[in-house]
Write a protein that holds these residues in place. Sequence first.
Motif, mmCIF file in Angstrom:
data_model
loop_
_atom_site.group_PDB
_atom_site.id
_atom_site.type_symbol
_atom_site.label_atom_id
_atom_site.label_comp_id
_atom_site.label_asym_id
_atom_site.label_seq_id
_atom_site.Cartn_x
_atom_site.Cartn_y
_atom_site.Cartn_z
ATOM 1 N N GLN A 431 -27.740 15.969 -4.263
ATOM 2 C CA GLN A 431 -27.368 14.883 -5.168
ATOM 3 C C GLN A 431 -28.251 14.892 -6.418
ATOM 4 N N GLU A 434 -27.236 17.762 -8.628
ATOM 5 C CA GLU A 434 -25.980 17.455 -9.307
ATOM 6 C C GLU A 434 -26.233 16.535 -10.508
ATOM 7 N N ALA A 435 -27.157 15.580 -10.342
ATOM 8 C CA ALA A 435 -27.503 14.708 -11.467
ATOM 9 C C ALA A 435 -28.103 15.528 -12.611
ATOM 10 N N ARG A 437 -27.597 18.797 -13.108
ATOM 11 C CA ARG A 437 -26.524 19.653 -13.642
ATOM 12 C C ARG A 437 -25.668 18.888 -14.642
ATOM 13 N N LYS A 438 -25.248 17.687 -14.260
ATOM 14 C CA LYS A 438 -24.406 16.884 -15.152
ATOM 15 C C LYS A 438 -25.146 16.559 -16.443
ATOM 16 N N ASN A 439 -26.389 16.182 -16.321
ATOM 17 C CA ASN A 439 -27.218 15.860 -17.484
ATOM 18 C C ASN A 439 -27.324 17.066 -18.426
ATOM 19 N N THR A 441 -25.470 19.759 -18.558
ATOM 20 C CA THR A 441 -24.152 20.119 -19.092
ATOM 21 C C THR A 441 -23.805 19.244 -20.286
ATOM 22 N N ASP A 442 -24.058 17.949 -20.148
ATOM 23 C CA ASP A 442 -23.796 17.017 -21.252
ATOM 24 C C ASP A 442 -24.656 17.343 -22.469
ATOM 25 N N ASP A 446 -24.742 25.479 -19.917
ATOM 26 C CA ASP A 446 -23.747 25.868 -18.913
ATOM 27 C C ASP A 446 -24.517 26.105 -17.611
#
Length: 581
Positions: A431, A434-435, A437-439, A441-442, A446
Amino acid sequence: MRTRTRTLTGVLAAAALVAAGCSPTTDGGGGSDEKAKTQTGSISYEAADNQGPAKAVDGAKAGGTLTVMQNTDFEHLDPARNYVNTQQVTGGLLYRALNGYKEDGSGKLLLVGDLATNPGKDVNNDCKVWEFTLRDGVKYEDGSAVTSKDVAYGLARSFAANLNEGPHYIQQWLYPDGAYNATYKGPYDGGRATPDGVETPDDRTIRFTFPQPHCDLPYAAALPTTAPVPAAKDTRANYDLRPFSSGPYKVKSYERDVALELERNPNWDPKTDPIRNAYPDAVRVTFGLEQAQIAERLVADAPADQAALSWTDVPPAVLPRTTTSGVAERVVKGPTQYTWVLSINTQRVTDLTVRRALNYAVDKDAALKAIGGQAAGSPATTLMSPTTAGWQKYDVFNAPVTGDKAKVTELLGGKKPKLVLAHSNTELRTQQAEAIRKNLTDMGFDIVMKPIDSTSYYDEIGRRNNPYDLYLSGWGSDWPTGSTIIPPVYDGREIVDEGNNNVSYLNEPSVSAEVDRVRNLPAAQQDAAWMALDEKIMREYAPVVPCYYDATYELHGSKVGNAFLSDAFGIISLNGIHVKQ
């Protein structure tokens, strides 16, 4: 010292041990609702402190089985390979080092002799020659005597390339030029039984002779590196599964990923041990439950779990249930000596601009919220923890804790770097990854996520040629000076093929030269110099993103007595724990 990957957050603030040139730490950050606080201690040569048995705990009685519930199995129990705090506390029930820490939860922490009669004799008062005398009557589980030759052999085998995951202080002090095992490679395959500079003139005496002074040797001698291993019992790589006991417990059974069962060593004599009470008749460490399951069971406190504890932190979903009466008093929490960083593999991410962009990009607040928010720690900007001697706050990048997208966009200049983010495969670590990764990516990266089994996480990222670009790692001082943080984690001369602690693989001659300069400074000047090098590394090379200063939030059952955070290891201590009868 590494902190556990499978439990996400670590341990209590390290004590500032005022001896051998170590000075008190400053107050600083930390998580939960407490500050990282300075706790003082010392090396004690007082006879009363160094004699067994350990002081009795009020109200404690021998008996019962203590259960430790963990997510996943240990990576290593072999003393040559043991460098994670949970493993070291467990290993301390099975084998004894030359020295150890005596504590009772009051904040008073003493380094005393464990196998040795005292913390070591500085023979010539120049910190180059150290001598230890082993206690009479210390026996292995088969009744044979522990000898100084066993201590020397245990150290010797830690030079073997396939047993190198543990601490390397003594090895590098014996051979100060180059990698720790470049000259001596251990006792296997025709190697000598002991390294240069180690002598055993008789069965109770071991002497270390170093080319340069090392006044911190008593602290290094408390690490598992100095635990005895009889050559006849050495099973090499398989020693992980069945260390031969010189402590109060021995291995009854060990089924990987299921449970480790410890029973009493009938030949352990409490009169020889000033550190351990060993109240439980047995200790059972179970593996395989998710953190939420463990926390729910400990909150519920059913009869089967009342004599249980966990070194896994309470996850966010269960935190609200730990503040109620009957549960709150069973929480053990506080800031720790660990700093968690997002390590950047500089062998693969060679562009300094990209590494700097990552420092502006990471949302430290999101990384913390994924694992418990304030209970898990507080945002970090430095490599060393606020518990380290000489620590001073600095912030090279001055980015908001949620990141600075405009600055990242400016630095990347239209590029979209593709990076592999490795993570431990526990539920909360996934988890958290994933936080991140999302950060990222934004922010314009990549990101490809790659899970690693938690029982081999540090082994995998510790391989020089690992295929990952980014991964979280936690490190805290072995004793609270920068000498136990900067050299092992950021000096490129420490890099070997496997078992690396320098997992950013930073290899800069200017850093190595400064490490040598600081080591040769007077003790009173070293703390500030390590802090300056901390800032230099981040400003000039940005090999990591400091993410957060760690905090712990552990829970135990209602029949667990004398549960407190070890100031030496930062998790709940087992040495004086007991099962309420």
